[in-house]
Every structure is written in structure tokens, then in C-alpha cells.
Design a protein around this motif. Structure first.
Motif, PDB file in Angstrom:
ATOM      1  N   GLY A  32     -49.985 -63.297   2.264  1.00  0.00           N
ATOM      2  CA  GLY A  32     -50.173 -64.102   1.064  1.00  0.00           C
ATOM      3  C   GLY A  32     -51.022 -63.454   0.003  1.00  0.00           C
ATOM      4  O   GLY A  32     -51.254 -64.047  -1.056  1.00  0.00           O
ATOM      5  N   VAL A  33     -51.500 -62.220   0.254  1.00  0.00           N
ATOM      6  CA  VAL A  33     -52.367 -61.538  -0.705  1.00  0.00           C
ATOM      7  C   VAL A  33     -51.828 -60.141  -0.989  1.00  0.00           C
ATOM      8  O   VAL A  33     -51.417 -59.426  -0.072  1.00  0.00           O
ATOM      9  N   ILE A  38     -52.411 -64.075  -5.102  1.00  0.00           N
ATOM     10  CA  ILE A  38     -52.859 -64.834  -3.927  1.00  0.00           C
ATOM     11  C   ILE A  38     -51.980 -66.077  -3.867  1.00  0.00           C
ATOM     12  O   ILE A  38     -51.924 -66.857  -4.819  1.00  0.00           O
ATOM     13  N   LYS A  39     -51.279 -66.256  -2.750  1.00  0.00           N
ATOM     14  CA  LYS A  39     -50.412 -67.427  -2.581  1.00  0.00           C
ATOM     15  C   LYS A  39     -51.171 -68.559  -1.894  1.00  0.00           C
ATOM     16  O   LYS A  39     -51.719 -68.372  -0.800  1.00  0.00           O
ATOM     17  N   GLY A  75     -58.742 -60.193 -10.718  1.00  0.00           N
ATOM     18  CA  GLY A  75     -57.538 -59.485 -11.128  1.00  0.00           C
ATOM     19  C   GLY A  75     -56.247 -59.956 -10.488  1.00  0.00           C
ATOM     20  O   GLY A  75     -55.177 -59.416 -10.783  1.00  0.00           O
ATOM     21  N   ARG A  76     -56.316 -60.940  -9.602  1.00  0.00           N
ATOM     22  CA  ARG A  76     -55.111 -61.433  -8.919  1.00  0.00           C
ATOM     23  C   ARG A  76     -54.728 -62.812  -9.445  1.00  0.00           C
ATOM     24  O   ARG A  76     -55.564 -63.702  -9.549  1.00  0.00           O
ATOM     25  N   LYS A  77     -53.447 -62.992  -9.730  1.00  0.00           N
ATOM     26  CA  LYS A  77     -52.953 -64.291 -10.176  1.00  0.00           C
ATOM     27  C   LYS A  77     -52.759 -65.214  -8.968  1.00  0.00           C
ATOM     28  O   LYS A  77     -52.424 -64.752  -7.872  1.00  0.00           O
ATOM     29  N   ILE A  78     -52.959 -66.496  -9.187  1.00  0.00           N
ATOM     30  CA  ILE A  78     -52.734 -67.483  -8.135  1.00  0.00           C
ATOM     31  C   ILE A  78     -51.283 -67.964  -8.203  1.00  0.00           C
ATOM     32  O   ILE A  78     -50.824 -68.448  -9.231  1.00  0.00           O
ATOM     33  N   ASN A  79     -50.579 -67.809  -7.099  1.00  0.00           N
ATOM     34  CA  ASN A  79     -49.210 -68.320  -6.968  1.00  0.00           C
ATOM     35  C   ASN A  79     -49.312 -69.613  -6.160  1.00  0.00           C
ATOM     36  O   ASN A  79     -49.386 -69.590  -4.930  1.00  0.00           O
TER      37      ASN A  79
END
Length: 406
Positions: A32-33, A38-39, A75-79
Motif C-alpha cells: 500500500g506504500v 499511500i493507500k 511527498g506521497r499522495k493519499i489514495n
């Protein structure tokens, strides 16, 4: 209830300013990462008898849209993947398995409902998938010894109900109390906490309890039974739709008990307005978040931040619906924990950071209420303040009441 612990607030964001640079060479990822996302998985009753709570899922979706527009987390988008389970436990099982096994989410976040969380708790713990900040105040979510991958967020129902019992004993010493409760684990948690709050005087005060099913079209017959018991104090533990029906039926019958309403149904938009604002005057609830209809917060920085978010991301949303303030506040907590993970985005580290919050203040919490957790304390919020509805908004009164674990 123990005195509020008054410790210095740890500045969450500053603590992690340099963390990503330090650990960049030691990136650790679980399913998930990736470097870019990040899911998070979620289910909500967007349909069915508890669809009023669907607003929470919509609010959380809008919150992560804001975070992503701001560059995401380190720096990571949340899905954020959310499915409709209609508040049907078998459907929840199906959706959660899909989230974990097909969508490969990093964690399950803010799954709504006591029976719905219960049916997937063992599965998620066996899989070692975080079940974080569940949208239910059942006391069972604070059991790290048996379920180390499950954590609650809001004040637990048993403590909330015990506070109502103590307030009733102090203010209605000769009161005869009746209670309506939802016939599931959440309702029984409220019932058991209410009974515990009366202690040895339970039989003196509590003269009638009646349950209802979430599928019942109305609770009219239950309210008639409670009125006929001769009670002059009423504890209304119901979800928004049934709670509104109960308030309206109490008024229709000309029954005028001292009325206590469970926090889960305290939204002006979802419960009190459908019930009739005049019918709702004088009702008491326990609050831990700033109510969006309370003018005293009009110039509070966090409330202005919330309003700006609503205007940009949910322009059609009802500003009087407390489900939106709830969604914003709990998601701010998740944002804090994910930020704290830095580049060590393993499920074990996510739980470690969730169990390491000290005097954390997130937007929309009432003044004096802070979030505290530890490896042995999985109850993030254990403070409330009583509030009374004046026909337009909730008016806070009394001191902040706290019950902090070890």
C-alpha cells in the motif's frame, strides 16, 4: 473522573521537519506504500438506514483531496479508497477483504460502526493490518493486548454514558430514568456504562430500558413504552434518524423529561433539525469537538481553517452538520501519525506512532481536550464537556471531564 493532565503540547509538525532527510536511505515499505502514494481503505454506510453517517466518508475524502493538493504527506499522495457497506456486516467483510487483498491498502482507516468493525477485527489483526481510529466509541477498541492492530479515536461510549448517569444523580436526585438504546454492541456499551455510572443506586434511578433495531422504520412504540413507565428523565442513545424520531415523538406525546442525547447523534443538521429545533430545546449531550453551529468559535483559527476547507472542497456541504467537523478532526490525527512515520512506512511503525501521541492537539477539539496514547492506552480521546441545546446551537457548560488511562 480524574483531573485533566496539563502537560506541554508537543509540536507535532516541527518534530518531523528533518525526519525524511535522515531516513531517506532507510526507506521501509509495506503493502500500500510507494515513493508516490499511500493507500488507505475505508467503508461507510452511504446507503441504508444509517446513511446520515455517509457524510463522514465524504468529508474524509475531501480532507485527503486537500492534503494531496498541498503535496501529500512527505511527498506521497493519499489514495483513499472508500466503499459503501450499507451498515451490513456481511458486506463489510466482503469490502474489507477486497481492500486488503485486492486493493492492497496500507491500513484500514475510520471504518464506521461497531458491528461492522467487530466482524473484521480478528481478520485484520491476524493479517497485521492496522484498523485505525475506527468510527465508533465502543470500549472494545482499546484492547492492545488482544488486538494490537485496532485503535479507537473518540471518547468511549461506556465513559460517556457513565458521565450522564453521574450528572443525573447530581441534578435529579429523585429522578426516574428511562433509556432507549440500539440493539447491538454499541448500544449495549452505552447501557452497561450507564448502569455502571449509577453504581449501587442503579435500581433506584433506572426504571425502564427499551431497545430498537437499526432496521426498525420508527421508534414510536419504544418511546410510548418509555413514557408510560412514568420516567421523568430520558437517555436517548440512538443513531441520527432514530434519535430524531425519538425527539419528535417525545414532543408529540407531550412528555417533558430531562433529555440526554448520545454524542453520536448530536448533529444539529442530521438529528435536531429533522426532529424540530423547538422540540430539541434543553437536550444535554457530551461534546469533545467544537460544534459548527456555536458562534463562539467564529474567529477561532482552527474553525476558520475548517470553514475555508468546506468552502473549497465541499461547497454543497451543510455547514451545520457536525459530521464534517468530525471528519476533519479525525483525519488531522491520521495525517499527524502518517507524517510521524517519515519514510518508515511499515504497518508496525504506523501502529507504533499511533500509540505514541502525547498531548496532541488537532483542529476542532474543544479547548482543554488533548489526544494521548501509549502502548497500553489505545483510547486517544478521553475527555468531554457537557452541552445543552438552546434551540439554535449547543451551549457548553461545566468543566472538561477527563478519564485518562494508563
Amino acid at each position: 473522573m480524574s483531573r485533566i493532565r496539563r502537560r506541554a503540547v508537543i509540536a507535532g509538525s516541527a518534530a518531523f521537519t528533518f525526519a525524511p532527510a535522515i531516513v531517506r536511505a532507510q526507506k521501509k515499505y509495506d503493502p500500500g506504500v510507494t515513493d508516490k502514494e499511500i493507500k488507505l481503505g475505508h467503508t461507510n454506510p452511504y446507503s441504508g438506514p444509517l446513511s446520515a453517517y455517509g457524510v463522514i466518508g465524504k468529508g474524509i475524502t475531501a480532507y485527503w483531496n486537500m492534503v494531496n493538493d498541498q503535496g501529500g504527506i512527505n511527498g506521497r499522495k493519499i489514495n483513499f479508497i472508500t466503499y459503501d457497506d450499507g451498515f451490513q456486516p456481511p458486506k463489510t467483510v466482503e469490502m474489507v477483504r477486497k481492500l486488503v487483498e485486492d486493493d492492497q491498502v496500507f491500513a484500514i482507516y475510520q471504518l464506521l460502526g461497531t458491528p461492522t468493525n467487530t466482524v473484521v477485527q480478528k481478520y485484520l489483526n491476524q493479517k497485521k493490518v492496522p484498523q485505525l481510529f475506527v468510527a465508533t466509541g465502543a470500549s472494545k477498541w482499546g484492547n492492545p493486548k488482544e488486538f494490537p492492530w485496532t485503535m479507537g479515536w473518540q471518547p468511549d461510549y461506556a465513559t460517556e454514558a457513565a458521565l450522564y448517569a453521574k450528572h443525573i444523580m447530581a441534578n435529579h436526585p429523585n429522578g426516574k430514568v428511562a433509556m432507549l438504546y440500539q440493539n447491538d454492541d454499541s448500544g449495549k456499551d452505552y447501557l452497561n456504562g450507564f448502569i455502571a455510572g449509577f453504581g449501587k443506586d442503579k435500581d433506584k434511578f433506572l426504571i425502564k430500558t427499551v431497545s430498537y433495531e437499526v432496521t426498525d422504520p420508527t421508534v414510536d412504540s419504544q418511546i410510548i413504552q418509555l413514557k408510560d413507565s412514568g420516567a421523568d428523565v430520558f437517555f436517548n442513545d440512538a443513531a441520527p434518524k432514530a434519535a430524531a424520531q425519538a425527539i419528535r415523538k417525545v414532543a408529540d406525546l407531550g412528555w417533558k423529561p430531562a433529555h440526554y442525547l448520545a454524542n453520536v447523534a448530536a448533529s444539529v443538521a442530521s438529528t435536531l433539525k429533522p426532529a424540530g429545533l423547538d422540540n430539541s430545546k434543553g437536550i444535554i449531550t457530551a461534546a469533545y469537538l467544537k460544534d459548527p453551529t456555536d458562534p463562539q468559535w467564529a474567529n477561532a483559527p482552527d474553525f476558520l481553517e475548517w470553514k475555508a476547507w468546506m468552502a473549497k472542497y465541499i461547497p454543497q456541504g451543510n455547514m451545520a452538520d457536525a459530521s464534517y467537523t468530525y471528519a476533519y478532526s479525525v483525519s488531522s490525527t491520521m495525517r499527524h501519525v502518517l507524517t510521524a512515520c517519515g519514510d518508515n512506512l511499515t504497518r508496525a511503525n504506523l501502529m507504533k506512532q499511533a500509540a505514541s501521541m502525547k498531548d496532541l492537539v488537532v483542529p476542532i477539539l474543544l479547548p482543554g481536550i488533548k489526544i494521548n496514547t501509549s502502548p497500553t492506552d489505545f483510547y486517544p480521546i478521553q475527555s468531554v464537556q457537557l452541552a445543552r441545546f438552546d434551540g439554535e446551537t449547543w451551549k457548553l457548560f461545566g468543566e472538561v471531564l477527563s478519564h485518562e488511562g494508563s
